[in-house]
Design a protein around this motif. Structure first.
Motif, mmCIF file in Angstrom:
data_model
loop_
_atom_site.group_PDB
_atom_site.id
_atom_site.type_symbol
_atom_site.label_atom_id
_atom_site.label_comp_id
_atom_site.label_asym_id
_atom_site.label_seq_id
_atom_site.Cartn_x
_atom_site.Cartn_y
_atom_site.Cartn_z
ATOM 1 N N ARG A 27 -13.505 -31.247 4.594
ATOM 2 C CA ARG A 27 -14.696 -30.974 3.775
ATOM 3 C C ARG A 27 -15.848 -31.890 4.196
ATOM 4 O O ARG A 27 -16.981 -31.440 4.372
ATOM 5 N N ALA A 28 -15.568 -33.171 4.370
ATOM 6 C CA ALA A 28 -16.609 -34.112 4.787
ATOM 7 C C ALA A 28 -17.140 -33.769 6.177
ATOM 8 O O ALA A 28 -18.349 -33.856 6.431
ATOM 9 N N SER A 29 -16.261 -33.342 7.062
ATOM 10 C CA SER A 29 -16.690 -32.964 8.411
ATOM 11 C C SER A 29 -17.645 -31.786 8.363
ATOM 12 O O SER A 29 -18.704 -31.798 9.004
ATOM 13 N N ARG A 30 -17.285 -30.757 7.612
ATOM 14 C CA ARG A 30 -18.137 -29.569 7.514
ATOM 15 C C ARG A 30 -19.459 -29.867 6.823
ATOM 16 O O ARG A 30 -20.492 -29.316 7.179
ATOM 17 N N THR A 31 -19.431 -30.743 5.834
ATOM 18 C CA THR A 31 -20.615 -31.027 5.031
ATOM 19 C C THR A 31 -21.557 -32.023 5.692
ATOM 20 O O THR A 31 -22.776 -31.842 5.664
ATOM 21 N N ASP A 32 -20.998 -33.073 6.289
ATOM 22 C CA ASP A 32 -21.806 -34.210 6.731
ATOM 23 C C ASP A 32 -22.090 -34.279 8.228
ATOM 24 O O ASP A 32 -22.872 -35.129 8.650
ATOM 25 N N PRO A 34 -23.581 -32.447 11.440
ATOM 26 C CA PRO A 34 -24.336 -31.278 11.918
ATOM 27 C C PRO A 34 -23.716 -30.605 13.141
ATOM 28 O O PRO A 34 -23.889 -29.403 13.341
ATOM 29 N N GLY A 35 -22.948 -31.343 13.942
ATOM 30 C CA GLY A 35 -22.327 -30.756 15.129
ATOM 31 C C GLY A 35 -20.993 -30.085 14.880
ATOM 32 O O GLY A 35 -20.418 -29.471 15.780
ATOM 33 N N CYS A 36 -20.484 -30.168 13.646
ATOM 34 C CA CYS A 36 -19.215 -29.525 13.292
ATOM 35 C C CYS A 36 -19.516 -28.151 12.724
ATOM 36 O O CYS A 36 -20.119 -28.011 11.666
ATOM 37 N N ASP A 58 -20.306 -28.364 18.434
ATOM 38 C CA ASP A 58 -21.340 -27.947 19.382
ATOM 39 C C ASP A 58 -20.960 -28.311 20.811
ATOM 40 O O ASP A 58 -21.204 -27.543 21.742
ATOM 41 N N ASP A 59 -20.363 -29.484 20.975
ATOM 42 C CA ASP A 59 -19.993 -29.967 22.305
ATOM 43 C C ASP A 59 -19.042 -31.161 22.148
ATOM 44 O O ASP A 59 -18.746 -31.580 21.017
ATOM 45 N N ALA A 60 -18.590 -31.675 23.268
ATOM 46 C CA ALA A 60 -17.660 -32.812 23.238
ATOM 47 C C ALA A 60 -18.297 -34.033 22.581
ATOM 48 O O ALA A 60 -17.614 -34.819 21.918
ATOM 49 N N ALA A 61 -19.596 -34.210 22.742
ATOM 50 C CA ALA A 61 -20.287 -35.347 22.120
ATOM 51 C C ALA A 61 -20.243 -35.249 20.593
ATOM 52 O O ALA A 61 -20.085 -36.271 19.911
ATOM 53 N N ALA A 62 -20.355 -34.047 20.057
ATOM 54 C CA ALA A 62 -20.273 -33.866 18.600
ATOM 55 C C ALA A 62 -18.874 -34.221 18.094
ATOM 56 O O ALA A 62 -18.727 -34.802 17.015
ATOM 57 N N PHE A 63 -17.855 -33.879 18.879
ATOM 58 C CA PHE A 63 -16.499 -34.255 18.488
ATOM 59 C C PHE A 63 -16.319 -35.769 18.570
ATOM 60 O O PHE A 63 -15.709 -36.378 17.680
ATOM 61 N N ALA A 64 -16.851 -36.388 19.612
ATOM 62 C CA ALA A 64 -16.777 -37.848 19.727
ATOM 63 C C ALA A 64 -17.482 -38.507 18.543
ATOM 64 O O ALA A 64 -16.984 -39.498 17.994
ATOM 65 N N ALA A 65 -18.604 -37.942 18.113
ATOM 66 C CA ALA A 65 -19.306 -38.469 16.940
ATOM 67 C C ALA A 65 -18.447 -38.317 15.693
ATOM 68 O O ALA A 65 -18.412 -39.206 14.832
ATOM 69 N N HIS A 66 -17.743 -37.186 15.573
ATOM 70 C CA HIS A 66 -16.831 -36.959 14.448
ATOM 71 C C HIS A 66 -15.805 -38.090 14.352
ATOM 72 O O HIS A 66 -15.529 -38.607 13.264
#
Length: 100
Positions: A27-32, A34-36, A58-66
Motif C-alpha cells: 500500500r505504501a509503495s503504491r501510494t508514496d 511515483p515510480g511504482c 517505471d525503470d530499474a532506478a524506480a525500483f532501486a528508489a523503492h
C-alpha cells in the motif's frame, strides 16, 4: 517498464504477521512512490505460507528508489526472520505493440 516478481515461503507461526506487513508495504509503495505503477500481493489458497508479488516500476532506478524507502527498509528488517525462502526475479515488460 521494469518488472519484479518475488516468491516467499513464510515460516510457520509468522504467516498472519507477514501478510499484514506485506499488505502495508505494498500500500505504501503504491501510494508514496511515483515510480511504482503496480504492486500486487497474492496468497496461495492451498498453502498459506506461499506469497507471490508482482511489482511494476517505471525503470530499474524506480525500483532501486523503492528499496531505499523507510517503509521498505522497515518491512525488510521486520519480516526477514519470518522468511524461510525468498526468490526475486526481474524482467523487462514487453511493449504492448510487440503483442499486437
Amino acid at each position: 517498464m521494469f518488472v519484479v516478481t518475488v516468491d516467499f515461503v513464510i515460516k510457520p507461526g509468522f504467516v498472519d504477521a507477514f501478510r499484514a506487513e506485506m499488505v502495508n508495504n505494498a500500500r505504501a509503495s503504491r501510494t508514496d512512490e511515483p515510480g511504482c505503477r503496480r504492486f500486487d500481493v497474492a496468497f496461495s489458497e492451498k498453502d498459506r505460507s506461499l506469497v507471490f508479488l508482482y511489482e511494476l516500476y517505471d525503470d530499474a532506478a524506480a525500483f532501486a528508489a523503492h528499496q531505499q524507502t523507510p517503509h521498505f527498509k522497515a518491512f525488510d528488517i521486520t519480516t526477514a526472520p519470518w522468511v524461510e525462502r525468498k526468490t526475486a526475479r526481474t524482467f523487462a515488460l514487453a511493449d504492448s505493440a510487440d503483442l499486437d
